[in-house]
Scaffold this active site. Structure first.
Site, short mmCIF file in Angstrom:
data_model
loop_
_atom_site.label_atom_id
_atom_site.label_comp_id
_atom_site.label_asym_id
_atom_site.label_seq_id
_atom_site.Cartn_x
_atom_site.Cartn_y
_atom_site.Cartn_z
CD GLU A 186 33.04 39.07 28.15
OE1 GLU A 186 32.54 38.33 27.29
OE2 GLU A 186 32.68 39.07 29.34
CG ASP A 187 36.92 39.31 30.85
OD1 ASP A 187 36.19 40.32 30.84
OD2 ASP A 187 36.53 38.20 31.22
#
Ligand code: ZN
Length: 175
Positions: A58-59
């Site tokens: 996600e990051d």
């Protein structure tokens, strides 16, 4: 494998700091999520490795293929399962987490609950640029996500309830 996951996540998150949390290195967060799962009696290695890696897709620039290659496809699938699609707007992502929670796999649900507990703990302790109202709204939202994920680990559910209660009391006193 667990140390390998910690090193991989530390490397991937190396330029990131927790949002507003006194510039705390990002890696502290996934390590705390894994540690909380251990404290609640979880010891299955794919689960713990995935919890350390839970924010890398996600990051960071990590991909499902990369996680599969370095670890295995089950771990990569699990990490993907708990990842928001950052191409979607913020509100949509938050709504989707609530909607998708009941359909998540067993291990994804455990990671979700532990993640929410750790996020709440962080903003109750460290200064963050959020009003008490915004923090309370986060608690309400986290409760909805956890409602779809609970029932798998009694201790974890109990820690969530205690954290939620403590947070609600503390934030209401700040209003
Ligand atoms: Zn997280």
């Amino acid at each position: 494998m667990i140390i390998k996951a910690a090193v991989f996540a530390a490397e991937k998150h190396r330029y990131q700091r927790r949002k507003g949390f006194n510039q705390i290195p990002y890696i502290n967060h996934p390590l705390k999520v894994a540690n909380l799962l251990i404290e609640c009696g979880e010891n299955e290695s794919n689960l713990l490795i995935s919890s350390i890696l839970h924010d890398v897709i996600e990051d960071t620039d990590a991909t499902e293929a990369e996680v599969t290659e370095k670890f295995n496809s089950e771990i990569a699938k699990l990490v993907l399962e708990v990842s928001d699609n950052k191409e979607l707007p913020y509100t949509t992502r938050k709504e989707l987490q609530v909607k998708k929670a009941p359909g998540l796999s067993h291990d994804a649900k455990l990671i979700k609950v532990a993640d929410k507990i750790c996020n709440i703990r962080d903003f109750l302790v460290y200064p963050v640029d959020w009003s008490p109202e915004r923090k309370l709204a986060y608690l309400d939202w986290a409760k909805l996500v956890v409602a779809g994920c609970r029932g798998l680990n009694e201790k974890l559910d109990q820690v969530f309830d205690e954290t939620l209660e403590k947070g609600t009391n503390q934030l209401n006193a700040e209003l």
